[in-house]
Design an enzyme around this catalytic site. Structure first.
Site, PDB file in Angstrom:
ATOM      1  N   GLY A  47      -0.382   1.165  -2.844  1.00 29.70           N
ATOM      2  CA  GLY A  47       0.850   1.809  -2.366  1.00 29.70           C
ATOM      3  C   GLY A  47       0.560   3.148  -1.718  1.00 29.70           C
ATOM      4  O   GLY A  47       1.243   4.143  -1.983  1.00 29.70           O
ATOM      5  N   ALA A  48      -0.451   3.169  -0.834  1.00 26.07           N
ATOM      6  CA  ALA A  48      -0.893   4.456  -0.268  1.00 26.07           C
ATOM      7  C   ALA A  48      -0.263   4.751   1.089  1.00 26.07           C
ATOM      8  O   ALA A  48      -0.635   5.734   1.716  1.00 26.07           O
ATOM      9  CB  ALA A  48      -2.416   4.457  -0.147  1.00 26.07           C
ATOM     10  N   ASN A  49       0.682   3.927   1.524  1.00 28.64           N
ATOM     11  CA  ASN A  49       1.243   4.188   2.856  1.00 28.64           C
ATOM     12  C   ASN A  49       2.362   5.217   2.834  1.00 28.64           C
ATOM     13  O   ASN A  49       2.808   5.681   3.871  1.00 28.64           O
ATOM     14  CB  ASN A  49       1.728   2.890   3.518  1.00 28.64           C
ATOM     15  CG  ASN A  49       2.771   2.185   2.696  1.00 28.64           C
ATOM     16  OD1 ASN A  49       2.434   1.510   1.734  1.00 28.64           O
ATOM     17  ND2 ASN A  49       4.033   2.351   3.039  1.00 28.64           N
ATOM     18  N   SER A  50       2.832   5.581   1.628  1.00 27.85           N
ATOM     19  CA  SER A  50       3.917   6.566   1.597  1.00 27.85           C
ATOM     20  C   SER A  50       3.813   7.416   0.338  1.00 27.85           C
ATOM     21  O   SER A  50       3.033   7.128  -0.570  1.00 27.85           O
ATOM     22  CB  SER A  50       5.284   5.866   1.640  1.00 27.85           C
ATOM     23  OG  SER A  50       5.470   5.148   0.435  1.00 27.85           O
ATOM     24  N   GLY A  51       4.641   8.455   0.300  1.00 25.45           N
ATOM     25  CA  GLY A  51       4.826   9.271  -0.898  1.00 25.45           C
ATOM     26  C   GLY A  51       3.554   9.835  -1.495  1.00 25.45           C
ATOM     27  O   GLY A  51       2.646  10.302  -0.797  1.00 25.45           O
ATOM     28  N   ILE A  52       3.484   9.752  -2.813  1.00 22.00           N
ATOM     29  CA  ILE A  52       2.374  10.344  -3.560  1.00 22.00           C
ATOM     30  C   ILE A  52       1.063   9.634  -3.223  1.00 22.00           C
ATOM     31  O   ILE A  52       0.015  10.269  -3.097  1.00 22.00           O
ATOM     32  CB  ILE A  52       2.669  10.242  -5.073  1.00 22.00           C
ATOM     33  CG1 ILE A  52       3.951  11.009  -5.405  1.00 22.00           C
ATOM     34  CG2 ILE A  52       1.513  10.763  -5.900  1.00 22.00           C
ATOM     35  CD1 ILE A  52       4.560  10.667  -6.741  1.00 22.00           C
ATOM     36  N   GLY A  53       1.141   8.312  -3.060  1.00 18.11           N
ATOM     37  CA  GLY A  53      -0.066   7.535  -2.746  1.00 18.11           C
ATOM     38  C   GLY A  53      -0.684   7.976  -1.434  1.00 18.11           C
ATOM     39  O   GLY A  53      -1.914   8.093  -1.319  1.00 18.11           O
TER      40      GLY A  53
ATOM     41  N   TYR B 117      12.225  -0.274 -15.108  1.00 15.45           N
ATOM     42  CA  TYR B 117      11.236   0.688 -14.592  1.00 15.45           C
ATOM     43  C   TYR B 117      10.588   1.443 -15.762  1.00 15.45           C
ATOM     44  O   TYR B 117       9.355   1.559 -15.834  1.00 15.45           O
ATOM     45  CB  TYR B 117      11.934   1.660 -13.638  1.00 15.45           C
ATOM     46  CG  TYR B 117      11.033   2.750 -13.103  1.00 15.45           C
ATOM     47  CD1 TYR B 117      10.109   2.504 -12.095  1.00 15.45           C
ATOM     48  CD2 TYR B 117      11.101   4.051 -13.619  1.00 15.45           C
ATOM     49  CE1 TYR B 117       9.280   3.513 -11.605  1.00 15.45           C
ATOM     50  CE2 TYR B 117      10.285   5.062 -13.138  1.00 15.45           C
ATOM     51  CZ  TYR B 117       9.380   4.792 -12.136  1.00 15.45           C
ATOM     52  OH  TYR B 117       8.560   5.794 -11.659  1.00 15.45           O
TER      53      TYR B 117
ATOM     54  N   SER C 188       4.900   7.513 -15.720  1.00 17.06           N
ATOM     55  CA  SER C 188       6.013   8.456 -15.557  1.00 17.06           C
ATOM     56  C   SER C 188       6.477   8.908 -16.929  1.00 17.06           C
ATOM     57  O   SER C 188       6.342   8.188 -17.930  1.00 17.06           O
ATOM     58  CB  SER C 188       7.156   7.769 -14.821  1.00 17.06           C
ATOM     59  OG  SER C 188       8.313   8.562 -14.905  1.00 17.06           O
TER      60      SER C 188
END
Ligand SMILES: NC(=O)c1ccc[n+]([C@@H]2O[C@H](COP(=O)([O-])OP(=O)(O)OC[C@H]3O[C@@H](n4cnc5c(N)ncnc54)[C@H](OP(=O)(O)O)[C@@H]3O)[C@@H](O)[C@H]2O)c1
Length: 471
Positions: A188-194, A350, A317
């Site tokens: 999941g590195a295409n957005s946000g924290i990643g 979640y 989290s």
């Protein structure tokens, strides 16, 4: 000289170091001169302060001197074996060409050693003065950047004081680190924290694989990193954690590259998604956030072992604290993990998946740490404005309202990067970190029995679905 971009040319003639240098000259400084400038006035006379054919006198850590380069460009070179700058205690040995800094009170000595930090290059301007170009942060300086990473000459006992906190950024944590030769996978590195995690690793020399479910978004992220540092070694590969088949395909494609794997970041997640079953007949939040990563680690376990010391970081989290995954008799309840539609509540699903993340990380560490693979779980921060809120406009509204008070993406990536690279964590795992600091997770998350039960349950699910025997 190479044709650098405008920002990379030598620092402007009116810059502080130049002004200090001119002032020194005006005051009769230079080889054999008598003045040593410090901020706010003249320091004690230092007869040898100005020799700097070789750029000797640079600002030392803790030193308040603005004088950077002494006289510069002068033919006469002091041949004394070492010179001491009385304003700051810097010593420069002309024979060994080493700068040494001694703290006037504690007596601790540091020296400048090693190569320039990753991304820096040394250049010489028209007048023959050496300056340094930081290609990553796009700046130039006459100061030798190695002064920020001096080596203790007389090492003292390692300190247990916390170095970073909630304000630290991933780039700060990696400052001065050269990760060349390290191979990193981030889901999941295409957005946000990643994305920020991937960028920070790539800007420090690591070969980073962005494991993304959507290739066009993945390639877009690769381009954004390359725009920051054209020499970055980054690549996007397809990985859809909602499909065990895709995970298997990704692992095979990665193994076919015949490269080691030093850092695996299990970052991808979905939050607040409406109930839906994956192609493997499991509730999607549970599969994407936990089981897909579990399967990925199982498939890459041999590569991780061969690459040891290797580290796994599982992004969890704080919301793991608001739930449990056991039934009334204290047994792990599968129907809580992958519930039917009528019992589904997105937030609870979640939270449960995030509790699974910590239990998985602990059990993984217990099993693999004897083989040189450690695992830690992290909380990146609260309600950071990534794209995690996209599933419901109410979440978007709440995240927007909280945005001014929450961490930036760079700060959100810091704890992950810290756990993946901190030298003091070498060989240590099975812990939970928040704000780059170890802290206890919930009691449920600390249960070794629950961790072992979740491992067995996950293996059973994989055996049935992927037809794969667990280890
Ligand atoms: N943001 C926060 O406040 C916060 C707080 C606590 C914990 N976290 C944790 O931090 C981590 C990163 O979250 P974020 O805030 O950066 O959220 P984000 O911007 O939504 O990033 C999530 C990433 O996961 C990817 N992803 C989603 N489903 C996937 C799938 N089936 N297969 C592969 N990749 C998939 C997404 O790809 P697409 O773009 O293609 O959807 C996206 O790149 C998560 O583990 C989250 O639980 C975040």
């Amino acid at each position: 000289m190479k044709a650098w971009p405008r920002w990379a040319r030598s620092p402007a003639a009116g810059s502080a170091p130049r002004r200090a240098l001119s002032a020194l000259r005006a005051e009769g400084g230079g080889p054999g001169g008598r003045s040593c400038l410090v901020r706010g006035g003249r320091a004690s006379a230092a007869p040898t302060a100005a020799c700097a054919l070789c750029g000797a006198h640079r600002e030392a850590p803790g030193c308040r001197s603005e004088l950077e380069r002494g006289c510069g460009g002068v033919a006469r070179h002091l041949v004394a074996q070492s010179v001491a700058f009385m304003c700051c205690g810097t010593q420069y040995s002309h024979l060994e060409e080493k700068t040494q800094w001694e703290h006037p009170k504690s007596g601790r000595r540091k020296r400048v050693a090693g190569d320039l930090p990753y991304g820096w290059e040394q250049e010489t301007d028209e007048s023959g003065q050496v300056y340094f170009v930081d290609h990553i942060n796009k700046r130039t300086t006459y100061l030798d950047p190695r002064l920020a990473f001096t080596v203790e000459d007389n090492p003292v006992k390692p300190t247990t004081r916390q170095k970073y906190d909630g304000n630290s950024t991933a780039m700060e944590i990696l400052q001065g680190r050269d990760l060349s030769g390290k191979v990193v996978i981030i889901t999941g590195a295409n957005s946000g924290i990643g994305f920020e995690t991937a960028k920070s690793f790539a800007l420090h020399g690591a070969y980073v694989i962005l494991a993304c479910r959507n290739m066009s978004r993945g390639n877009d992220a690769v381009q954004r990193i390359l725009m920051e540092w054209h020499k970055a070694k980054v690549e996007a590969m397809t990985l859809d954690l909602a499909s065990l088949h895709s995970v298997q395909h990704f692992a095979e494609a990665f193994k076919s590259k015949n490269v080691p794997l030093h850092i695996l970041i299990c970052n991808a997640a979905i939050f607040g998604a409406p109930w839906c079953l994956t192609e493997d007949d499991l509730e999607s939040t549970f599969q994407v956030n936990h089981l897909g990563h579990f399967y990925l680690v199982q498939l890459l376990e041999d590569v991780l072992r061969h690459s040891s010391p290797a580290r796994v970081v599982v992004v969890s989290s704080e919301s793991h604290r608001f739930t449990e995954i056991k039934d009334s008799s204290g047994k792990l309840d599968f129907s809580l993990l992958s519930p039917p539609k009528k019992e589904y509540w997105a937030m609870l699903a979640y939270n449960r998946s995030k509790l699974c993340n910590i239990l998985f990380s602990n059990e993984l560490n217990r099993r693999l740490s004897p083989h040189g693979v450690t695992s830690n779980a992290v909380h990146p921060g609260n309600m950071m404005y990534s794209s995690i809120h996209r599933n419901w406009w109410v979440y978007t509204l709440l995240f927007t309202l909280a945005r001014p008070f929450t961490k930036s993406m760079q700060q959100g990536a810091a704890t992950t990067v810290y756990c993946a690279t901190a030298p003091e964590l070498e060989g240590l795992g099975g812990m939970y970190f928040n704000n780059c600091c170890r802290c206890p997770p919930s009691r449920e998350a600390q249960s070794a029995v629950a961790a072992a039960a979740l491992w067995e349950l996950s293996e059973g699910l994989l055996r049935r679905r992927a037809g794969r025997r667990g280890p």
